[in-house]
Scaffold this active site. Structure first.
Site, mmCIF file in Angstrom:
data_model
loop_
_atom_site.group_PDB
_atom_site.id
_atom_site.type_symbol
_atom_site.label_atom_id
_atom_site.label_comp_id
_atom_site.label_asym_id
_atom_site.label_seq_id
_atom_site.Cartn_x
_atom_site.Cartn_y
_atom_site.Cartn_z
ATOM 1 N N ASP A 1 0.825 -1.216 0.000
ATOM 2 C CA ASP A 1 0.000 0.000 0.000
ATOM 3 C C ASP A 1 0.855 1.262 0.000
ATOM 4 O OD1 ASP A 1 -2.376 1.391 -0.083
ATOM 5 O OD2 ASP A 1 -2.686 1.362 2.079
ATOM 6 N N ASP B 1 -11.800 0.177 4.776
ATOM 7 C CA ASP B 1 -10.646 0.444 3.931
ATOM 8 C C ASP B 1 -9.598 1.340 4.586
ATOM 9 O OD1 ASP B 1 -13.168 0.811 1.573
ATOM 10 O OD2 ASP B 1 -11.833 -0.909 1.680
ATOM 11 N N ASP C 1 -2.663 -4.670 -5.142
ATOM 12 C CA ASP C 1 -1.982 -3.372 -5.386
ATOM 13 C C ASP C 1 -0.496 -3.491 -5.714
ATOM 14 O OD1 ASP C 1 -4.360 -2.128 -4.835
ATOM 15 O OD2 ASP C 1 -3.804 -1.439 -2.853
#
Length: 463
Positions: free
Chosen positions: A117, A305, A155
């Protein structure tokens, strides 16, 4: 640039109890009988998921009926996100064994890449790449031998803004090695790499990134994880990626689309502050599209999230918002049977495009050393001018502590999960973690070769 919503959710040992294993009457569990993709079977509904436990503990909540019937009744992925090298094998094995015992297909989202992330709401992961690859080895030992669907590192490919060129190269190599390690540990594991989503990178750019990260070793890619892009947009985007990969000589790759909250798409990207989102199509492997292996709930609906709530935490307000606006939810969920997973140990390796269909049947078996071990060869994939092969080592009637396989009749250019020496014939020795096998136990290593795979001559010996 549109962003994914990050998720951090630990893998816990499965504790299947009658209290948590609730399925509302009249709500169908998603079907897994494939009509187009190569996957089939009934998807495993985790009895230890956060939403199932919340439903069991909150029977008096006015929202419980909606959340139970429209979310908790459905299978979703379990996220493996805590760095726990000493316990990950046992925790993974417990979850896999529970799914296998139910005759159903487990689904795991591996989220452990270093600097995940890019330090955002779901920052964390392994401390470095050496630790990461060691962790992957431990994780892989718990996967068993039946089919498991693995979404690898959300990601990690679409989001690269925080990486230097050298860091990017290191990450790509780690993703490639992780994929190969998982596939070597369980040949029925279905591994998918990060494809971003249709409102992020272009299909050609994402295909190029996937190639750099070792998509040739995986079964395909996934898109729309934790995001809200319409399924039709993701189908078109995935088709563009597949076409671009085909143009690079990489064929037979397929797509998984996360439909956990793309039933309504308005407002800001962060779902924690958005009540306009809705759950999308219920999870199924019955896609009707040869390019798509599943419409699945990778991001468990109701898990945050990192905007208004801690990333990965279950929030009933979010779950209720996602589910309450759905019209006729019972008509969306596909009718299923609860029978066993008939194809759990059968792997179809044939591509869905024009690449030649390959065989999984061993073509040569060597045996040497008084039955100490045997070696069998399988062609995993082949293309013009090259192929991917796999050799399985099996111990005889007694346990062994180390093995050596000689290979003659092939030209090897790259090998993993073994120590390669020679230039034909080749010698491959075990690594430190896959040399000790119990009686009848197996280990596998894979490689790429030039030309035609042919029928290699193999011998296996053990000290």
């Amino acid at each position: 640039m549109s962003r994914y919503m990050r998720n951090r959710r630990p893998l816990a040992v499965v504790a299947a109890t009658a209290a948590t294993a609730m399925v509302a009457a009249g709500v169908w569990i998603a079907n897994g009988t494939a009509s187009a993709g190569v996957l089939s079977g009934t998807l495993y509904r985790d009895p230890d998921s956060a939403v199932v436990k919340w439903v069991a503990a909150n029977g008096g909540d006015s929202r419980v009926g909606v959340i139970r019937d429209r979310i908790a009744s459905q299978p979703s992925f379990r996220w493996v996100a805590n760095y726990n090298p000493s316990t990950i094998q046992a925790e993974t094995s417990a979850y896999i064994n529970a799914a296998n015992s139910a005759g159903q297909v487990p689904q795991l989202s591996v989220y452990m890449i270093p600097n995940r992330d890019c330090g955002g709401a779901s920052a964390g992961g392994a401390p470095d790449y050496g630790s990461y690859l060691s962790w992957v080895q431990n994780f892989s030992r718990g996967l068993g031998s039946q089919m498991v669907i693995i979404v690898l590192e959300t990601d990690s490919i679409a989001l690269q803004t925080c990486l230097s060129s050298s860091e990017l190269s290191t990450r790509n190599n780690a993703l490639s090695q992780a994929t190969q390690t998982i596939k070597a540990a369980n040949r029925n594991a279905k591994v998918y790499l990060d494809g971003g989503h249709s409102a992020w990178n272009s299909a050609s750019e994402q295909a190029n990134r996937l190639r750099n990260a070792g998509i040739q070793y995986a079964d395909g890619f996934y898109t729309n994880v934790s995001n809200f892009q319409p399924t039709s947009s993701e189908v078109s985007f995935g088709s563009g990626i597949i076409n671009a990969l085909n143009g690079m000589g990489i064929s037979g790759k397929r797509q998984i689309i996360d439909t956990s909250r793309n039933g309504g798409a308005a407002g800001d990207w962060c779902a924690d502050d958005n009540t306009d989102r809705r759950i999308g199509q219920y999870p199924t492997l019955n896609t009707g599209n040869a390019n798509i292996d599943g419409y699945l709930w990778v991001k468990p609906p109701g898990e945050a999230d990192g905007c208004a709530f801690q990333a990965g935490s279950f929030q009933p307000s979010l779950a209720y918002s996602l589910a309450s606006g759905v019209q006729n939810p019972s008509s969306q969920a596909p009718v299923t049977t609860r029978g066993p997973v008939t194809s759990a140990v059968v792997t179809t390796r044939g591509p869905v495009t024009s690449a030649p269909v390959t065989t999984r049947a061993p073509v040569t078996t060597g045996n040497q050393g008084g039955g100490a071990c045997t070696a069998s060869y399988t062609t995993i994939n082949s293309w013009g001018g090259g192929y991917q092969g796999e050799i399985t080592v099996k111990a005889g009637s007694s346990s062994i502590n180390g093995w050596t396989v000689t290979i003659n009749g092939q030209t090897i250019t790259q090998l993993w999960n073994g120590q390669l020496s020679g230039s034909g014939p080749y010698t491959v020795k075990n690594l430190s973690w896959n040399g000790s096998l119990p009686a009848g136990g197996t280990a596998a290593f894979g490689y790429l070769g030039n030309g035609s795979p042919g029928s290699p001559t193999l011998t296996c010996t053990s000290p």
